[in-house]
Design an enzyme around this catalytic site. Structure first.
Site, PDB file in Angstrom:
ATOM      1  N   CYS A  23       4.604   4.562   0.235  1.00 41.04           N
ATOM      2  CA  CYS A  23       4.108   3.343   0.877  1.00 41.04           C
ATOM      3  C   CYS A  23       4.533   2.102   0.079  1.00 41.04           C
ATOM      4  O   CYS A  23       4.934   1.093   0.656  1.00 41.04           O
ATOM      5  CB  CYS A  23       2.592   3.388   1.001  1.00 41.04           C
ATOM      6  SG  CYS A  23       1.973   4.773   1.974  1.00 41.04           S
ATOM      7  N   CYS A  80      -0.122   5.375  -2.700  1.00 39.99           N
ATOM      8  CA  CYS A  80       0.983   6.175  -2.160  1.00 39.99           C
ATOM      9  C   CYS A  80       2.338   5.612  -2.620  1.00 39.99           C
ATOM     10  O   CYS A  80       2.694   4.491  -2.251  1.00 39.99           O
ATOM     11  CB  CYS A  80       0.878   6.161  -0.638  1.00 39.99           C
ATOM     12  SG  CYS A  80       2.358   6.689   0.238  1.00 39.99           S
TER      13      CYS A  80
END
Length: 107
Positions: free
Chosen positions: A33, A30
């Site tokens: 993230c 991600c």
């Protein structure tokens, strides 16, 4: 800054033993993230004596991810005495999260 402790479905409940805890639901694939990692690590360091902040890779904690209804990542879930009471979705600036932590936990 050091890496934050990671939890899985197998040891997730241990994190909830802390009076105040934040679980960051994330994944290594991600982009948001990855961008949030330094912020989360800094928060974990800055609040280490007051709030347990740990990560949960959604691929390593699928049951907990489903249990808490995580629909997007990164997501921070706030727990007080083992009960979920607040959630912050998306990449969020340090100062905003710092204020959320102080306000929500009364610090």
């Amino acid at each position: 800054m050091s890496e934050i402790l990671q939890v899985t479905d197998g040891n997730f409940s241990e994190a909830l033993n802390a009076p105040f805890a934040i679980i960051e639901f994330w994944a290594p694939w991600c982009p948001g993230c990855k961008a949030a990692k330094p912020t989360i690590a800094r928060l974990a360091q800055d609040f280490k004596s007051q709030v347990l902040i740990v990560g949960a890779d959604i691929d390593q904690a699928p049951k907990e991810t489903e249990k808490y209804g995580i629909a997007s990542i990164p997501t921070l879930v706030f727990f007080k005495d083992g009960k979920k009471f607040h959630q912050v979705d998306g990449t969020t600036p340090y100062r905003t999260l710092e204020k959320e932590i102080r306000t929500k936990f009364g610090l």
